[in-house]
Motif scaffolding. Structure first.
Motif, mmCIF file in Angstrom:
data_model
loop_
_atom_site.group_PDB
_atom_site.id
_atom_site.type_symbol
_atom_site.label_atom_id
_atom_site.label_comp_id
_atom_site.label_asym_id
_atom_site.label_seq_id
_atom_site.Cartn_x
_atom_site.Cartn_y
_atom_site.Cartn_z
ATOM 1 N N ARG A 134 0.986 11.193 -6.000
ATOM 2 C CA ARG A 134 0.400 9.969 -6.549
ATOM 3 C C ARG A 134 1.391 9.179 -7.385
ATOM 4 O O ARG A 134 1.215 7.975 -7.584
ATOM 5 N N LYS B 22 0.847 -1.206 0.000
ATOM 6 C CA LYS B 22 0.000 0.000 0.000
ATOM 7 C C LYS B 22 0.879 1.251 0.000
ATOM 8 O O LYS B 22 1.116 1.860 1.034
ATOM 9 N N ASN C 214 0.493 4.277 -0.913
ATOM 10 C CA ASN C 214 -0.008 5.604 -0.549
ATOM 11 C C ASN C 214 -0.208 5.796 0.945
ATOM 12 O O ASN C 214 -0.505 6.898 1.383
ATOM 13 N N ALA C 215 -0.028 4.782 1.724
ATOM 14 C CA ALA C 215 -0.125 4.952 3.167
ATOM 15 C C ALA C 215 1.264 4.888 3.803
ATOM 16 O O ALA C 215 1.398 4.757 5.002
#
Ligand SMILES: *[C@@H]1O[C@H](CO)[C@@H](O)[C@H](O)[C@H]1NC(C)=O
Ligand SMILES: *[C@@H]1O[C@H](CO)[C@@H](O)[C@H](O)[C@H]1NC(C)=O
Ligand SMILES: *[C@@H]1O[C@H](CO)[C@@H](O)[C@H](O)[C@H]1NC(C)=O
Ligand SMILES: *[C@@H]1O[C@H](CO)[C@@H](O)[C@H](O)[C@H]1NC(C)=O
Ligand SMILES: *[C@@H]1O[C@H](CO)[C@@H](O)[C@H](O)[C@H]1NC(C)=O
Length: 313
Positions: A243, A193, A195-196
């Motif tokens: 992103r 993950k 983006n975390a």
């Protein structure tokens, strides 16, 4: 007349084609990149005659008193000249306000000699906003010469600048958060993950738009305390920014030295290195610079004798 125009038309079409190729996202393969005049010499060094299509500001966060470290880093990067376009990368040392008489004189001498120092308006700290002060100052400091990317790295990190430049060359120029994800994972484990997560503070890169955003953002301004790499990533994660994340395993890593254990983060030197971290003392710097051939240019002379040591990773 007719003769002339029949030559001029194809020529101007060719010029237009070259112009379009140079101004769109079109990219030639690696070494011929970006419409620069590239000359490959025996050691595959690129010398370019024109402006680069990519510019990086590298800020080495350090403290005023670390004169010796700055000098080692300058020597290390001077030995890399020719592995990248001179205009592509500016390395600056970044620290907080000077606090004594000695620094005022000695740091001034360095500025006069090298002009590679940025003194922020802060009192020296590691996890109380120095990184915020750095990124939020950069758009004001360099409003005339915008960079595509801004890097923060530690003063115990050695960069292979040519490899850094090449690894960024075909990346997005917008919304980029680049480094090595912490906790580390191997590249084939892409379901992580991203983006975390956060990029390790040893060295990470933000695209210019994100640096401008940090300078304006209340999310950043209101949350400057804590481990700087986790805090910085939390701004981006909160705002759903960055992103385009690039996890550079295994090119960014910790120095292994005599440590018998390899981990995801820590391994022996590899030629495709972008950054090696944890160079805490001169011996670690020496071994690293030796591996990367920084001393190879030494000519024999009766003025000195330099004993050689085996390569020690
Ligand atoms: C530095 O920051 C302090 C506190 O924020 C402020 O009072 C001072 O005016 C600043 N100095 C400069 C030179 O910007
Ligand atoms: C950039 O280059 C890498 C390595 O050569 C390649 O794997 C990747 O697909 C390229 N990315 C883009 C956006 O062209
Ligand atoms: C990460 O971002 C993707 C795409 O925006 C989203 O689908 C996913 O749920 C996000 N994961 C986390 C842990 O936020
Ligand atoms: C930042 O702090 C100010 C002052 O405490 C507050 O008014 C504002 O809502 C905060 N902004 C964010 C995005 O948290
Ligand atoms: C250093 O130089 C040696 C001998 O020319 C070469 O084999 C090696 O690949 C070089 N190392 C790196 C990291 O470029």
């Amino acid at each position: 007349m007719h003769h002339h125009s029949s030559i001029i038309l194809p020529l101007s079409l060719l010029a237009l084609t070259v112009f379009l190729m140079c101004t769109t996202e079109f990219r030639l393969p690696a070494f011929f990149g970006s419409c620069q005049t590239a000359i490959l010499t025996d050691n595959s060094v690129i010398q370019s005659m024109t402006k680069p299509d990519l510019r990086i500001l590298v800020g080495v966060l350090t403290t005023a008193d670390r004169y010796e470290r700055r000098q080692i880093i300058r020597l290390a990067y001077t030995q890399q000249h020719g592995t990248y376009h001179d205009d592509e990368v500016d390395v600056h040392f970044v620290f907080c306000s000077l606090s004594n008489e000695e620094q005022s004189v000695l740091v001034t001498l360095e500025i006069l000699q090298y002009n590679d120092i940025i003194i922020l308006n802060c009192t020296e700290n590691m996890n109380n906003g120095k990184t915020y002060e750095y990124f939020s100052s950069v758009p004001k400091l360099f409003n005339d010469r915008p960079y595509d990317y801004v890097m923060k790295c530690d003063d115990d990190t050695y960069l292979r600048i040519g490899n850094l430049v090449e690894s960024l060359r075909n990346k997005s120029r917008e919304d980029v958060f680049y480094g090595i994800v912490n906790p580390c994972f191997r590249a084939d484990d892409m379901d992580y993950k991203m983006n975390a997560s956060f990029m390790s503070g040893l060295g990470y890169v933000l695209s210019w738009d994100l640096v401008e955003w940090i300078a304006e953002s209340e999310i950043a301004r209101n949350n400057t305390d804590g481990p700087e790499d986790i805090v910085l990533a939390s701004w981006l994660n909160t705002a759903k920014k960055g992103r385009n994340r690039y996890h550079n395993f295994p090119g960014i890593y910790d120095y292994k030295g005599d440590n018998p254990d390899e981990t995801c983060f820590r391994h022996a030197f590899i030629p495709e290195t972008i950054a090696v971290h944890l160079l805490k003392g001169n011996l670690e710097w020496a071994r690293t610079l030796k591996y990367f051939n920084a001393t190879k240019g030494l000519k024999p002379s009766k003025l000195y004798h330099v004993p050689s040591w085996p390569i020690n990773q």
